[in-house]
Design a protein around this motif. Structure first.
Motif, PDB file in Angstrom:
ATOM      1  N   SER A 141       0.829  -1.198   0.000  1.00  0.00           N
ATOM      2  CA  SER A 141       0.000   0.000   0.000  1.00  0.00           C
ATOM      3  C   SER A 141       0.865   1.250   0.000  1.00  0.00           C
ATOM      4  O   SER A 141       0.582   2.226  -0.686  1.00  0.00           O
ATOM      5  CB  SER A 141      -0.900   0.030   1.241  1.00  0.00           C
ATOM      6  N   PHE A 142       1.919   1.187   0.809  1.00  0.00           N
ATOM      7  CA  PHE A 142       2.847   2.318   0.877  1.00  0.00           C
ATOM      8  C   PHE A 142       3.442   2.571  -0.506  1.00  0.00           C
ATOM      9  O   PHE A 142       3.442   3.696  -1.013  1.00  0.00           O
ATOM     10  CB  PHE A 142       3.957   2.017   1.885  1.00  0.00           C
ATOM     11  N   MET A 143       3.905   1.465  -1.128  1.00  0.00           N
ATOM     12  CA  MET A 143       4.533   1.591  -2.439  1.00  0.00           C
ATOM     13  C   MET A 143       3.516   2.079  -3.478  1.00  0.00           C
ATOM     14  O   MET A 143       3.870   2.799  -4.401  1.00  0.00           O
ATOM     15  CB  MET A 143       5.149   0.258  -2.881  1.00  0.00           C
ATOM     16  N   THR A 144       2.259   1.676  -3.311  1.00  0.00           N
ATOM     17  CA  THR A 144       1.219   2.180  -4.211  1.00  0.00           C
ATOM     18  C   THR A 144       1.148   3.692  -4.126  1.00  0.00           C
ATOM     19  O   THR A 144       1.009   4.389  -5.129  1.00  0.00           O
ATOM     20  CB  THR A 144      -0.147   1.573  -3.855  1.00  0.00           C
ATOM     21  N   GLY A 145       1.294   4.190  -2.884  1.00  0.00           N
ATOM     22  CA  GLY A 145       1.299   5.639  -2.677  1.00  0.00           C
ATOM     23  C   GLY A 145       2.461   6.290  -3.406  1.00  0.00           C
ATOM     24  O   GLY A 145       2.308   7.317  -4.072  1.00  0.00           O
ATOM     25  N   VAL A 146       3.640   5.687  -3.262  1.00  0.00           N
ATOM     26  CA  VAL A 146       4.823   6.217  -3.939  1.00  0.00           C
ATOM     27  C   VAL A 146       4.581   6.197  -5.446  1.00  0.00           C
ATOM     28  O   VAL A 146       4.812   7.190  -6.147  1.00  0.00           O
ATOM     29  CB  VAL A 146       6.077   5.396  -3.584  1.00  0.00           C
ATOM     30  N   LEU A 147       4.078   5.058  -5.913  1.00  0.00           N
ATOM     31  CA  LEU A 147       3.827   4.916  -7.351  1.00  0.00           C
ATOM     32  C   LEU A 147       2.788   5.912  -7.840  1.00  0.00           C
ATOM     33  O   LEU A 147       2.913   6.483  -8.920  1.00  0.00           O
ATOM     34  CB  LEU A 147       3.368   3.497  -7.655  1.00  0.00           C
ATOM     35  N   ALA A 148       1.777   6.111  -6.996  1.00  0.00           N
ATOM     36  CA  ALA A 148       0.725   7.064  -7.374  1.00  0.00           C
ATOM     37  C   ALA A 148       1.341   8.426  -7.652  1.00  0.00           C
ATOM     38  O   ALA A 148       0.982   9.109  -8.611  1.00  0.00           O
ATOM     39  CB  ALA A 148      -0.308   7.170  -6.263  1.00  0.00           C
TER      40      ALA A 148
END
Lengths: 198, 668
Positions: B393-400
């Protein structure tokens, strides 16, 4: 987004409605005669670095730098590199440091001044245009006519010549950085000394 | 002559023999002890007592425009100096300069912490001080004093309670930075409601950063708006700058408070945050973010997740977005620290900078219109799978954030512009706000998944919204061109328009490149190149070629001599300090000053009208402004007929404010 741009536009009107000639801006032009009657204009020196030094022969802080030969040494070093050095006397007639042109020449010789010229700004026009407050007060203008340094000659505001050796000379540092194309670490400082006798 | 004197003093043996006093032609100086003998049970101090002849003065720790503070070097045996106290200074105006110091009499106090009882304290003081009238004389001297131990204690000598020394400001006082212009730091001093500072004066301790001239003070309820004139205009962080506030109590006794500036006021920060939050929120609806993001984020927000896990995922996602934005902000700060020379309090007085901002906004506008895309390939990266763990989820945020980059880039331009003049902390707040704003819809969804059905569907409207946003940018370009038109000749404007043409041509040309990476590179090259070309902009001032259009202009150009003459002759004088780039000035001009009824009132009252145009640099006007204690626009100065006192009008004029001037005048 639109709000941000609006905010940005507001920031512009707020931020940019205030300004004056400062570091990074073209230095005020002047047209002042020297001790020999020759007129000097800033625009004459386009393409050269110009150092301005405010001078009053009776000010103890000027004496600190002249009697110790510190000022003459810097002048020799600078003019040797093709830098224009203008000492400016803004003392009004009848005030401390004022001299008629003939005496300025004699005094310059006595002082062994190595300045390119000593300007007699008896009406104080040039001094006020630059906001010169003290003697000495130093300015550096680059070959494009842009003001790069405004302030004291060095880091110690003592009147004691013994402090010169351990002080950081701001004008030498400014010239060195400017010539290397680096950012001048100290672009402004608080000038120290006697008030200019307008 | 004075230097000879100084040399004589320097080598004179007359006071090397342990004298505690020093006489000089302009006054006397004495090193005194608070008590005849020291005792650990009392407060032992030394005092340096100056008495000066009429018109001579010495200096405070910040000497002001010229002069120098006294310098002392102590050699103390059997005690330590634990503190020094400077009495309250005064502003001494000498021929147009403002000095901070002491005339007449003053006492500097040095507190002593004695060590070995039953031994005397012996003190050697090496002192340098500068004493000035208009001319200055520096003195160097050595003073000695011996204080024996005494069994008796008692109150200090009377002179020690003669002068007033500053104390720390009460903790209920708050003084924070609101923002700055090129030459003024705007601050607000907030006080508890019951406290009134009478005749408040502000003295900066740091003369390198602040000018010594009187700052503009404006009481507003229990607050003071204080505008501090800046000496060093390259500085950006002012928190911690120390000041002395001098005020009077109800009985008229002076009081001094020492106080430091705090960081930006909470209200200002809150406003910044709200704008940034909004900006970040809108970012979600940009075409490059929404489609990819909604599929991606909504998948981990799917209805089959259990509630607790959903919420943690939402939080981790938010953290990911915010960390990425903060990293971007940090990068910006690093760049800014490296390129400080560009000057962040930049000036529209430089036509080149105005033109460069116009060019930057032209590029951004074209981008919004969709004439070119930045880094489309990045979006595909974001569409790849990430694991469903919290880390995922954290990485999704970064990716977002990464996915959003193509849209964020123009936003960065705007955010960057807005945060230019701010201290580092505020810049980071802007980025944190953008991040939080962008993550907010998903954070809300993770707590209330049922809101999903209210989410708008991606579609053409997003494209339209983005395209529409190009127009405010173009409007800003228009405004900048108008500013430029007052600064430079028409050739320069044509040059700038020529650069615009080249930019358009370049983008058109880049479209023919098939290779994605090469196309991006060529775009970047064109972007950089356009600014290089712009730097050759011709900059001849406009005034040389544009004669005044008005045939009979009642507004005469400003001249100090002329105004002085009119005032001397007892005429009424109105001066309008204005500039093409000052929006408030233009509004005042249009709505008030140049209206027929106000002009009529001016004519009827025989007011001499002067226009001081500061569009281009003019040291005379700068100086005139400074004399009125201002360095900002607009400024309206009015001299009543027969009065030499300048009346400063508010920055925002109304017709009634101006008409009021004449009503007062007509009263007996």
């Amino acid at each position: 987004m639109k709000k941000l741009i609006l905010a940005l536009a507001l920031t512009f009107t707020g931020t940019l409605a205030f300004a004056d000639a400062k570091i990074g801006a073209p230095a005020p032009d002047f047209s002042v005669t020297d001790a020999n009657g020759k007129t000097h204009k800033l625009s004459d020196y386009k393409g050269k670095y110009v150092v301005l030094e405010w001078y009053n022969k009776d000010c103890p802080y000027v004496r600190k730098h002249y009697d110790s030969k510190n000022m003459q040494n810097i002048q020799t070093e600078m003019t040797g590199k093709g830098i224009v050095w203008l000492s400016v006397i803004s003392s009004a007639k009848g005030k401390q440091g004022y001299m008629p042109a003939a005496d300025v020449v004699k005094n310059g010789t006595k002082e062994s001044s190595k300045a390119t010229a000593i300007l007699v700004d008896e009406n104080g026009k040039m001094g006020k245009a630059y906001g010169a407050k003290t003697t000495p007060h130093m300015y550096l203008i680059d070959p494009q006519g842009v003001l790069r340094y405004n302030g004291a000659i060095d880091s110690n505001d003592s009147a004691d010549p013994a402090t010169i050796a351990s002080s950081e000379n701001y004008i030498i540092r400014a010239v060195a950085s400017a010539e290397k194309g680096e950012k001048i670490a100290k672009e402004t400082s608080k000038p120290y000394g006697c008030s200019v006798k307008y | 002559m004075s230097f000879l004197l100084l040399i004589c003093i320097g080598v004179s043996p007359a006071f090397a023999a342990g004298s505690s006093s020093f006489k000089f032609p302009q006054g006397t100086l004495e090193l005194i002890s608070s008590h005849a003998g020291w005792n650990p049970a009392q407060k032992n101090s030394l005092g340096l007592h100056f008495k000066m002849n009429e018109h001579w003065h010495i200096y405070w720790k910040n000497s002001g425009d010229s002069g120098a503070a006294p310098k002392w070097k102590w050699t103390v045996e059997n005690a330590k100096i634990t503190g020094e106290q400077w009495p309250l200074p005064e502003r001494i105006n000498i021929e147009g300069l403002t000095n901070l110091g002491y005339s007449h009499e003053s006492l500097f106090i040095f507190d002593l912490a004695p060590q070995d009882p039953a031994k005397p304290i012996s003190v050697v003081l090496n002192l340098e001080f500068l004493i000035c009238k208009v001319e200055c004389i520096p003195y160097f001297t050595e003073l000695r004093k011996e204080i024996p131990f005494a069994a008796q204690t008692g109150p200090p000598a009377a002179i020690f309670s003669t002068f007033i020394y500053p104390e720390n400001a009460p903790s209920s006082f708050r003084w924070s930075v609101d923002g700055r212009t090129d030459q003024i730091l705007k601050t607000t001093l907030s006080l508890p409601a019951e406290i009134q500072l009478k005749n408040l004066e502000v003295f900066p301790e740091d003369g390198e950063t602040f000018k010594s001239s009187v700052p503009a003070l404006e009481p507003q309820g229990s607050q003071y708006l204080i505008q501090l004139p800046l000496q060093d205009t390259s500085k950006t962080d002012f928190a911690g700058s120390r000041f002395l506030l001098v005020t009077e109590d109800s009985a008229g006794n002076k009081k001094g408070y020492e106080m430091a500036l705090e960081k930006a006021a909470p209200t200002a920060l809150a406003a910044i945050l709200i704008w940034a939050l909004l900006g970040g929120f809108i970012l979600n609806f940009m075409p490059c973010v929404f489609p990819v993001l909604s599929i991606k984020v909504l998948s981990f927000l799917g209805p089959d997740q259990d509630k607790q896990k959903l919420r943690t995922s939402g939080l981790y996602y938010t953290m990911g977005v915010m960390c990425s934005f903060l990293a971007l902000g940090g990068l910006l700060l690093a760049l800014r620290a490296g390129g400080e020379q560009i000057g962040w309090g930049f000036q529209l007085q430089s036509p080149l900078i105005a033109a460069a901002i116009a060019l930057l906004f032209f590029w951004l506008g074209l981008n919004f219109l969709g004439t070119f895309e930045i880094g489309q390939s990045l979006s595909y990266l974001g569409a790849k799978k990430t694991s469903q763990s919290l880390w995922g989820s954290f990485m999704t945020g970064v990716l977002a954030t990464v996915v959003a980059t193509p849209c964020t880039a123009p936003f960065m331009g705007a955010a960057l512009g807005a945060s230019l003049a701010m201290p580092a902390m505020n810049t980071l707040m802007v980025f944190a706000g953008l991040g939080l704003g962008m993550a907010l819809p998903f954070l809300i969804l993770s707590y209330a998944p049922q809101a999903l059905k209210f989410l708008p569907k991606p579609g053409m409207w997003m494209q339209k919204l983005k395209e529409f946003l190009a127009f405010p940018l173009f409007a800003t370009v228009l405004w900048l061109m108008w500013v430029l038109s007052h600064q430079v000749v028409v050739d320069s404007l044509l040059y700038l328009l020529g650069v615009f043409l080249l930019v358009a041509l370049w983008i058109w040309f880049v479209h023919t490149i098939r290779h994605e990476k090469l196309r991006q590179l060529m775009l970047l090259a064109g972007f950089v190149l356009s600014f290089v070309i712009l730097s050759f902009l011709p900059r001849d001032p406009a005034s040389a070629s544009t004669p005044s259009s008005a045939a009979v202009d009642v507004w005469k150009p400003f001249s100090v001599e002329q105004v002085q003459k009119d005032v001397d002759e007892g005429k009424a004088v109105f001066i309008d300090f204005t500039a093409a780039w000052c929006i408030t000035c233009q509004v005042n001009k249009k709505l008030v000053l140049h209206t027929t009824d106000i002009q009529k009132a001016f004519t009827e009252n025989n007011v001499q009208l002067y226009k001081a145009d500061w569009t281009d640099k003019d040291p005379k006007i700068t100086e005139a402004l400074a004399q009125d204690g201002r360095n900002s626009l607009p400024l309206y100065v009015y001299y009543q007929a027969g009065s030499r006192k300048a009346l400063l009008l508010p920055e925002i004029l109304t017709k009634s404010i101006v008409l009021e001037l004449f009503n007062k005048e007509n009263e007996p």
